[in-house]
Design a protein around this motif. Structure first.
Motif, mmCIF file in Angstrom:
data_model
loop_
_atom_site.group_PDB
_atom_site.id
_atom_site.type_symbol
_atom_site.label_atom_id
_atom_site.label_comp_id
_atom_site.label_asym_id
_atom_site.label_seq_id
_atom_site.Cartn_x
_atom_site.Cartn_y
_atom_site.Cartn_z
ATOM 1 N N ILE A 36 4.950 -12.276 -8.564
ATOM 2 C CA ILE A 36 5.519 -11.192 -9.340
ATOM 3 C C ILE A 36 4.330 -10.168 -9.048
ATOM 4 N N SER A 37 4.411 -8.865 -8.457
ATOM 5 C CA SER A 37 3.458 -8.094 -8.058
ATOM 6 C C SER A 37 3.129 -6.975 -9.168
ATOM 7 N N GLN A 38 2.247 -7.133 -9.728
ATOM 8 C CA GLN A 38 1.926 -6.151 -10.888
ATOM 9 C C GLN A 38 1.339 -4.837 -10.439
ATOM 10 N N LYS A 39 0.839 -4.546 -9.107
ATOM 11 C CA LYS A 39 0.684 -3.446 -8.689
ATOM 12 C C LYS A 39 1.515 -2.848 -7.607
ATOM 13 N N ALA A 40 1.725 -1.961 -7.462
ATOM 14 C CA ALA A 40 2.467 -1.452 -6.275
ATOM 15 C C ALA A 40 1.792 -1.209 -5.271
ATOM 16 N N LEU A 41 2.458 -1.682 -3.888
ATOM 17 C CA LEU A 41 1.705 -1.562 -2.711
ATOM 18 C C LEU A 41 1.569 -0.035 -2.464
ATOM 19 N N PRO A 42 0.609 0.397 -1.447
ATOM 20 C CA PRO A 42 0.526 1.701 -1.118
ATOM 21 C C PRO A 42 1.748 2.458 -0.379
ATOM 22 N N THR A 43 2.043 3.750 -0.668
ATOM 23 C CA THR A 43 3.138 4.434 -0.079
ATOM 24 C C THR A 43 2.573 5.860 0.331
ATOM 25 N N TYR A 44 3.081 6.377 1.317
ATOM 26 C CA TYR A 44 2.518 7.829 1.832
ATOM 27 C C TYR A 44 3.588 8.954 2.190
ATOM 28 N N PRO A 45 3.904 9.350 0.902
ATOM 29 C CA PRO A 45 4.876 10.354 0.818
ATOM 30 C C PRO A 45 4.538 11.673 1.760
ATOM 31 N N SER A 46 3.073 11.924 1.965
ATOM 32 C CA SER A 46 2.656 13.090 2.792
ATOM 33 C C SER A 46 2.302 12.684 4.014
ATOM 34 N N GLY A 47 2.571 11.371 4.442
ATOM 35 C CA GLY A 47 2.015 10.716 6.082
ATOM 36 C C GLY A 47 0.643 10.248 5.472
ATOM 37 N N PHE A 48 0.117 9.488 6.703
ATOM 38 C CA PHE A 48 -1.037 8.709 6.386
ATOM 39 C C PHE A 48 -2.317 9.739 6.472
ATOM 40 N N PRO A 49 -3.274 9.183 5.930
ATOM 41 C CA PRO A 49 -4.530 10.317 6.010
ATOM 42 C C PRO A 49 -5.155 10.330 7.309
ATOM 43 N N TYR A 79 0.042 -3.410 19.354
ATOM 44 C CA TYR A 79 -0.394 -2.284 18.493
ATOM 45 C C TYR A 79 -0.018 -2.598 17.034
ATOM 46 N N CYS A 80 1.057 -3.110 16.774
ATOM 47 C CA CYS A 80 1.263 -3.419 15.520
ATOM 48 C C CYS A 80 0.330 -4.430 14.941
ATOM 49 N N ARG A 81 -0.180 -5.273 15.651
ATOM 50 C CA ARG A 81 -1.153 -6.236 15.284
ATOM 51 C C ARG A 81 -2.462 -5.773 14.709
ATOM 52 N N ILE A 82 -2.763 -4.471 15.669
ATOM 53 C CA ILE A 82 -4.064 -3.895 15.604
ATOM 54 C C ILE A 82 -3.866 -3.233 14.393
ATOM 55 N N ALA A 83 -2.853 -2.378 14.033
ATOM 56 C CA ALA A 83 -2.636 -1.618 12.971
ATOM 57 C C ALA A 83 -2.647 -2.549 11.737
ATOM 58 N N ARG A 84 -2.160 -3.711 11.780
ATOM 59 C CA ARG A 84 -2.228 -4.714 10.618
ATOM 60 C C ARG A 84 -3.519 -4.942 10.306
ATOM 61 N N GLY A 85 -4.495 -4.905 11.149
ATOM 62 C CA GLY A 85 -5.690 -5.429 11.019
ATOM 63 C C GLY A 85 -6.597 -4.132 10.511
ATOM 64 N N ILE A 86 -5.946 -3.041 10.832
ATOM 65 C CA ILE A 86 -6.766 -1.723 10.234
ATOM 66 C C ILE A 86 -6.080 -1.288 8.852
ATOM 67 N N MET A 87 -5.149 -1.710 8.698
ATOM 68 C CA MET A 87 -4.288 -1.216 7.364
ATOM 69 C C MET A 87 -4.526 -2.213 6.073
ATOM 70 N N LYS A 88 -5.934 -2.472 5.751
ATOM 71 C CA LYS A 88 -6.350 -3.244 4.784
ATOM 72 C C LYS A 88 -7.029 -2.564 3.643
ATOM 73 N N GLY A 89 -7.298 -3.442 2.603
ATOM 74 C CA GLY A 89 -7.836 -2.548 1.325
ATOM 75 C C GLY A 89 -7.038 -1.611 0.841
ATOM 76 N N LYS A 90 -7.574 -0.533 0.513
ATOM 77 C CA LYS A 90 -6.614 0.185 -0.228
ATOM 78 C C LYS A 90 -5.460 0.838 0.707
ATOM 79 N N HIS A 91 -5.436 0.401 1.893
ATOM 80 C CA HIS A 91 -4.445 0.884 2.683
ATOM 81 C C HIS A 91 -3.577 -0.325 3.051
ATOM 82 N N SER A 92 -3.452 -1.544 2.289
ATOM 83 C CA SER A 92 -2.768 -2.457 2.488
ATOM 84 C C SER A 92 -1.211 -2.283 2.570
#
Length: 390
Positions: A94-107, A174-187
Motif C-alpha cells: 500500500i503506497s501511502q504517498k502518491a508518486l510524482p506527477t507533472y501536470p505542467s510538464g517536467f522541470p 534512452y529509457c534506462r538512462i531516464a530511469r537512472g535520472i528520474m530518482k529521488g523527488k522525481h521517482s
C-alpha cells in the motif's frame, strides 16, 4: 487438498464505480462497467455466471440467480489511481504517498539533464494523448531526430520515437538512462518506451512498448512466492510493472487476445504457484481513447476466451479476476478514474455464491494468495481463504 495453481488476471482499468474518495482524485460520476455495458457490443455471460453483476453497487444490471463463483468489490487504499500503485497494492504493498506527477510538464533542469544524457533534443514535454502526440510532433521528430517526451495524469515519463529514426534497442537504452535520472523527488512510477511507425498523418504505435518501472519499496507476493520455490509466471506487462523482481518466467504478449491465448497455454504446463496476467488493451486502446464500443467489444472477446479457460481448469486451480483502477470511457478527459474494482473467484475449490462485500484494500488478494500457498508474507491485506475455500 492443497491448491496447486492460482491464475490472477488483471483486466487493466476495468473499474466499477466511483470510490468514496474519487473527488480527491478529480473524479466524480465515473463507472467504467456501467459505461461499457451500455454498449450493444457488450456481452460477458461467463463473468456474469461467476457473479460480476451480483457485486455490491451493481444495481443497474440483473445479477445471476445462482452464481458459480465468489465475488467482491475492492477499494484502493493507496494514494494513486495508476497502474503501478494499483498492481503494487494487488501484490501487497500500500503506497501511502502518491508518486510524482507533472501536470505542467517536467522541470527544465530535468529536461536539460535528459537532453545532455541522450545527446538529443526533447520535443513536447507536456501531458498528452499518446496517439495525438505522435501526430502533432512526429514530423518534427523525423526531421530533427529529437525525442518526443511527454507525460499524463499518471506518474510516467514517456519517450516516443519512430522505429526508423531510433532503433528499438536505442530507445530502450534512452529509457534506462531516464530511469537512472528520474530518482529521488522525481521517482516516477514508470519510464515508458513508445515506438511508432508509418508516415504522417498515419503514424501507428507498435506493440514494442516497454515499461521501465520503479522497484517496489518492499517485497511483493511474487517475491514471497519465489523465495519459497513456487512458480511466478508473469504474462504481459506484469514483469515491467515489478521491474522484473520476483518474476520467475516472463511471457510477452501482443494484445489482450494473445495474452489470453498464452494464459490458456499455461494451463497445459505443470507448475505450483502463481500465473499473474495483465491485459492492457482495455486501458491503453479503449479507456484512454474514450472508445466505449471498443472497450465493450474487448470485454466480449475476453469473456469468450474466459469460457475456454474455465473449461480447461484443473481440480486444484483457482482463477482470480480483478482490475488495477478505472478508466471510464464516458468520463471527461483521457485519464484513469478512481474507482472500485471487481474481484471474481472461480474454481472447484471455491465456494459458489459467496458475496465477499466491499474489501478495503486490493492487498486482500496478496494476503489470500500467501495463505493459499502457506508462505509468510507481511501485508495490510486480509486473507479471504476462510470464506472462499471449500
Amino acid at each position: 487438498m492443497d491448491i496447486n495453481r492460482v491464475f490472477l488476471i488483471v483486466l487493466d482499468s476495468y473499474g466499477m464505480g466511483a470510490a468514496p474518495d474519487a473527488d480527491r482524485f478529480g473524479d466524480h460520476d465515473c463507472n467504467t462497467l456501467r459505461s461499457i455495458v451500455s454498449s450493444e457490443e457488450y456481452l460477458t455471460p461467463n463473468m456474469k455466471r461467476i457473479g460480476l453483476f451480483n457485486i455490491d453497487g451493481v444495481d443497474y444490471l440483473e445479477g445471476e440467480a445462482d452464481p458459480i463463483g465468489a465475488f467482491a468489490r475492492m477499494q484502493e487504499k493507496s494514494m494513486g489511481k495508476d497502474t503501478t500503485t494499483g498492481h503494487w497494492e494487488i501484490a501487497g504493498i500500500i503506497s501511502q504517498k502518491a508518486l510524482p506527477t507533472y501536470p505542467s510538464g517536467f522541470p527544465q533542469e530535468v529536461i536539460k539533464e535528459l537532453e545532455q544524457a541522450f545527446g538529443r533534443k526533447i520535443l513536447c514535454n507536456k501531458p498528452y494523448s499518446g496517439t495525438q502526440v505522435i501526430h502533432d510532433y512526429g514530423q518534427e521528430h523525423e526531421s530533427t531526430g529529437a525525442l518526443i517526451v511527454y507525460t499524463s495524469a499518471d506518474s510516467v515519463l514517456q519517450i516516443a520515437a519512430h522505429e526508423a529514426v531510433v532503433p528499438l534497442e536505442k530507445l530502450y537504452e534512452y529509457c534506462r538512462i531516464a530511469r537512472g535520472i528520474m530518482k529521488g523527488k522525481h521517482s516516477v512510477g514508470r519510464i515508458i518506451a513508445r515506438p511508432f511507425t508509418g508516415k504522417y498523418p498515419n503514424y501507428e504505435r507498435t506493440p514494442h512498448r516497454h515499461d521501465f518501472s520503479l522497484l517496489p519499496p518492499a517485497d511483493t507476493i511474487i517475491d514471497a512466492l519465489q523465495k519459497n520455490d513456487l512458480a511466478t509466471i508473469c504474462v504481459g506487462k506484469i514483469s515491467d510493472i515489478f521491474a522484473g523482481r520476483g518474476v520467475g518466467r516472463y511471457v510477452p504478449i501482443e494484445g489482450n487476445e494473445d495474452g489470453m491465448r498464452k494464459t490458456i497455454a499455461e494451463q497445459a504446463e505443470d507448475f505450483k504457484g502463481l500465473c499473474f496476467v495483465n491485459l492492457v488493451d482495455f486501458d491503453m486502446k479503449y479507456g484512454h481513447r474514450r472508445d466505449t464500443d471498443g472497450y465493450a467489444r474487448a470485454a466480449t472477446v475476453f469473456d469468450s476466451q474466459l469460457g475456454a479457460f474455465m473449461a480447461g481448469m484443473r481440480e486444484n486451480d483457482i482463477l482470480m479476476i480483478t482490475a488495477d483502477h478505472g478508466c471510464d470511457p464516458k468520463a471527461p478527459g483521457t485519464d484513469h478514474t478512481r474507482e472500485y474494482v471487481p474481484l471474481l473467484l472461480f474454481g472447484k475449490k471455491i465456494r459458489a455464491g459467496i458475496n465477499l462485500g466491499t474489501r478495503t484494500t486490493f492487498a486482500d488478494i496478496a494476503a489470500t494468495v500467501a495463505d493459499i500457498f502457506h508462505v509468510p508474507f507481511k501485508t495490510q491485506g486480509k486473507s479471504m481463504t476462510d470464506k472462499i475455500l471449500l
